[in-house]
Design a protein around this motif. Structure first.
Motif, PDB file in Angstrom:
ATOM      1  N   SER A  90       0.690  -1.206   0.062  1.00 57.22           N
ATOM      2  CA  SER A  90       0.232  -0.066   0.007  1.00 57.22           C
ATOM      3  C   SER A  90       0.944   1.163   0.178  1.00 57.22           C
ATOM      4  CB  SER A  90      -0.923   0.017   1.198  1.00 57.22           C
ATOM      5  OG  SER A  90      -1.820  -1.041   1.038  1.00 57.22           O
ATOM      6  N   ALA A 141     -10.115  -8.198   3.369  1.00 56.12           N
ATOM      7  CA  ALA A 141     -10.699  -6.884   3.818  1.00 56.12           C
ATOM      8  C   ALA A 141     -10.115  -5.668   4.465  1.00 56.12           C
ATOM      9  CB  ALA A 141     -11.888  -7.558   4.851  1.00 56.12           C
ATOM     10  N   GLY A 142      -9.047  -6.165   5.169  1.00 52.91           N
ATOM     11  CA  GLY A 142      -8.286  -5.129   5.912  1.00 52.91           C
ATOM     12  C   GLY A 142      -7.362  -4.250   5.033  1.00 52.91           C
ATOM     13  N   ARG A 155      -8.474  -3.496   1.786  1.00 55.19           N
ATOM     14  CA  ARG A 155      -9.369  -2.734   0.970  1.00 55.19           C
ATOM     15  C   ARG A 155      -9.945  -1.810   1.863  1.00 55.19           C
ATOM     16  NH1 ARG A 155     -11.598  -8.297  -0.652  1.00 55.19           N
ATOM     17  NH2 ARG A 155     -10.877  -8.505  -2.733  1.00 55.19           N
ATOM     18  N   LYS A 156     -10.121  -1.745   3.154  1.00 52.97           N
ATOM     19  CA  LYS A 156     -10.596  -0.811   4.244  1.00 52.97           C
ATOM     20  C   LYS A 156      -9.512   0.272   4.092  1.00 52.97           C
ATOM     21  CE  LYS A 156     -12.275  -0.245   8.827  1.00 52.97           C
ATOM     22  NZ  LYS A 156     -12.276  -0.612  10.193  1.00 52.97           N
ATOM     23  N   PHE A 157      -8.231  -0.195   4.493  1.00 52.78           N
ATOM     24  CA  PHE A 157      -7.099   0.752   4.708  1.00 52.78           C
ATOM     25  C   PHE A 157      -6.914   1.611   3.391  1.00 52.78           C
ATOM     26  CE2 PHE A 157      -2.753   2.248   3.994  1.00 52.78           C
ATOM     27  CZ  PHE A 157      -2.528   3.067   5.108  1.00 52.78           C
ATOM     28  N   ASN A 158      -6.911   0.794   2.127  1.00 51.71           N
ATOM     29  CA  ASN A 158      -6.699   1.696   0.801  1.00 51.71           C
ATOM     30  C   ASN A 158      -7.749   2.611   0.394  1.00 51.71           C
ATOM     31  OD1 ASN A 158      -4.359  -0.149   0.377  1.00 51.71           O
ATOM     32  ND2 ASN A 158      -5.417  -1.571  -1.087  1.00 51.71           N
ATOM     33  N   THR A 159      -8.905   2.176   0.847  1.00 55.77           N
ATOM     34  CA  THR A 159     -10.193   3.279   0.572  1.00 55.77           C
ATOM     35  C   THR A 159     -10.071   4.334   1.364  1.00 55.77           C
ATOM     36  OG1 THR A 159     -11.820   1.468  -0.172  1.00 55.77           O
ATOM     37  CG2 THR A 159     -12.607   3.558   0.682  1.00 55.77           C
ATOM     38  N   ALA A 160      -9.681   4.235   2.689  1.00 58.04           N
ATOM     39  CA  ALA A 160      -9.407   5.303   3.679  1.00 58.04           C
ATOM     40  C   ALA A 160      -8.138   6.251   3.311  1.00 58.04           C
ATOM     41  CB  ALA A 160      -9.308   5.025   4.988  1.00 58.04           C
ATOM     42  N   SER A 212      -5.453   7.241  12.532  1.00 55.14           N
ATOM     43  CA  SER A 212      -6.119   5.806  13.262  1.00 55.14           C
ATOM     44  C   SER A 212      -6.273   5.651  14.604  1.00 55.14           C
ATOM     45  CB  SER A 212      -5.334   4.878  12.313  1.00 55.14           C
ATOM     46  OG  SER A 212      -6.002   3.661  12.814  1.00 55.14           O
ATOM     47  N   GLU A 220      -2.523   0.210  13.505  1.00 56.72           N
ATOM     48  CA  GLU A 220      -2.265   0.851  12.168  1.00 56.72           C
ATOM     49  C   GLU A 220      -0.974   1.973  12.398  1.00 56.72           C
ATOM     50  OE1 GLU A 220      -3.391   0.085   9.407  1.00 56.72           O
ATOM     51  OE2 GLU A 220      -5.336  -0.195   9.253  1.00 56.72           O
TER      52      GLU A 220
END
Length: 400
Positions: A30, A52-53, A55-60, A312, A317
C-alpha cells in the motif's frame, strides 16, 4: 535493498507493475502504491480478513492504484495477471506447503519481466536452536487447545507460563524459556500466529532456492542472512537479466540519510560521499532523502495516505504502517509518540510560541536526555526531534 547491490540508492523511473504475494495487510505494497501513483500494484492474499483489511485501508488512504485479490496462490494460471517488474514474497516461502511453494516459483518464472526483480524473505535451517525448541513447545500447546486461533494462542501462552513456573520446559533452560516467553508475550497475536504457529512452518535452504530458480533462468543478485537473535532469517533478491539494466533506474542525487533502526532514536546525517561511510549507510534502518524536493508540488494523495495512519484509532495501524515521505520514494515507520511530535510541528508551523510550550500542550517534551520509557510523559531527545523537524517538511499530513 538494491542500493547494496549497485553501491548507491536507486528508485524506479516511470510506471511499473508490482505484485505482493501473500501480502497480509499490505503494509509495504500500500505504501508503494501511494508513493508511486502511476504504478499498478496487486495485493494477493488468501485470508479474507487480510483482504478486507487491505481494502478498508486503501479506501481510507485514497490508494486507488492497488488491486486486492483474495486468491489461493496455487490457483493462479500462467499469464493470468500479466507480467510484473517487481514480485515480492515477504514472509511467504517458509509458511506454505510444498505444492503451493512450487506454484509460487512457477508463477514468478512465468510473470517476471526481463530485468525484473523478485524479492524473498524466508527462514533457513540456521535458526537458533533455542528458538526452534521454544517454537515446538508453544506449537504443541497451541494444537492441543480448542476454539478460535486467538483463544488457542492465549491458552497456549498460559500453559507455557505454567510450565515455566513448574520448571518443566523441555529443551531449554528456565532462563532462556523466560526470556523468549517474555518477548513473544509482547508481540501481536497476528505476528505469533503467522510467524510461529503456522502449520506449514518450515525453514528452507538458500542453496535449494538458488538451484530451483536457476533452472527457471534466475540468478541471485544479493543475499543477507541475519545473525544474533534474528539468525535464520534470510533476505534475497533474484533477477532475470543484466545488472546494468537495473542501474539505469537510478534516482536523483541524495543529500541526507536518516538512521531509523527499530528501537533507536532517529538521527539525521548529510549524505556521506566517502565510500566507507556510504557502505555503512547501506544497511537496514536507513532512509535516503533526495535533493530537488519541491514543497509546492502536489502531495494531496500522500496527505490522505498519511492521515489514514496518523488519525487511526487503531494502535496497530499507527505502529506498523510506515508514513510516506515526499520526494524520496520511501516510507518511514514512526512510533505513535513520534507521530504526535510530527503532528504538533505540522499544526504549529510558523508559530512564535516556544517549542517546549507547544509540545507540553500535547503531553510531550523535547529534552536533551534519552527517552525515559518508564515515565508517564513520553520524552523525545534533541537529535530525534531535529530529525522529526526536518521530516515535518517532507511527510505531508495536510494539517496546519
Amino acid at each position: 535493498m538494491l542500493e547494496r547491490v549497485l553501491g548507491r540508492p536507486v528508485r524506479p523511473r516511470g510506471a511499473f507493475r508490482y505484485i505482493d504475494l501473500g501480502s497480509g495487510f499490505g503494509v509495504t505494497s500500500s505504501l508503494v502504491a501511494a508513493l508511486y501513483p502511476g504504478s499498478e500494484v496487486v495485493q494477493l492474499d488468501l485470508n479474507p480478513a487480510h483482504a478486507a483489511g487491505m481494502r478498508k485501508f486503501n479506501t481510507a488512504a485514497g490508494v486507488d492504484n492497488a488491486q486486492v485479490l483474495e486468491r489461493d496462490l496455487a490457483s493462479l494460471k500462467t499469464g493470468e495477471l500479466g507480467e510484473f517488474d517487481y514480485i515480492v514474497c515477504q514472509g511467504l516461502l517458509s509458511w506454505i506447503g510444498d505444492e503451493v511453494r512450487e506454484a509460487v516459483l512457477s508463477f514468478i518464472a512465468d510473470s517476471l519481466k526481463p530485468h525484473g526483480v523478485a524479492y524473498f524473505s524466508y527462514l533457513t535451517p540456521r535458526m537458533d536452536v533455542k528458538l526452534i525448541a521454544f517454537r515446538e513447545t508453544l506449537y504443541r500447546s497451541f494444537c492441543s487447545a480448542s476454539g478460535p486461533s486467538v483463544v488457542r494462542l492465549e491458552a497456549a501462552l498460559e500453559e507455557c507460563w505454567q510450565m515455566l513456573h513448574d520448571r518443566r520446559w523441555p529443551g531449554l533452560s528456565r532462563h532462556d524459556a523466560f526470556e523468549m516467553l517474555s518477548h513473544f508475550t509482547t508481540r501481536s497475536p497476528n505476528y505469533i500466529l503467522h510467524e510461529f504457529l503456522n502449520d506449514h512452518w518450515s525453514p528452507i535452504s538458500p542453496d535449494w532456492l538458488q538451484r530451483r530458480l536457476k533452472t527457471k533462468g534466475f540468478g541471485s543478485l544479493w543475499r543477507h542472512e541475519a545473525g544474533g537473535a534474528e539468525s535464520g532469517y534470510c533476505v534475497e533478491l533474484f533477477v532475470r537479466g543484466k545488472l546494468d539494466e537495473l542501474s539505469r533506474r537510478q534516482a536523483k542525487k541524495y543529500t541526507h540519510l536518516l538512521e531509523c533502526e527499530p528501537g533507536k532514536r532517529l538521527v539525521l546525517h548529510t549524505f556521506p560521499q566517502e565510500p566507507a561511510l556510504l557502505a555503512t549507510a547501506s544497511r537496514e534502518g536507513v532512509v535516503y532523502l533526495a535533493e530537488g524536493f519541491d514543497p509546492a508540488e502536489s502531495t494531496a494523495h500522500l496527505e490522505r495516505y498519511n492521515r489514514a495512519i496518523i488519525d487511526s484509532k487503531l494502535s496497530d495501524e499507527r505502529s506498523f504502517r510506515p508514513l510516506a515521505i515526499h520526494g524520496c520514494g520511501q516510507g518511514l515507520r514512526l512510533t505513535p509518540v513520534q507521530q504526535e511530535v510530527l503532528r504538533a510541528l505540522a499544526t504549529d508551523r510558523g508559530s512564535s510560541e516556544p517549542l517546549d510550550n507547544r509540545l507540553r500542550r500535547r503531553g510531550l517534551s523535547a529534552v536533551e536526555s534519552r527517552r525515559v520509557a518508564s515515565s508517564s510523559v513520553p520524552f523525545v531527545g534533541s537529535p530525534e526531534f531535529s530529525a522529526l523537524a526536518f521530516l515535518s517538511e517532507r511527510i505531508p499530513l495536510g494539517i496546519g
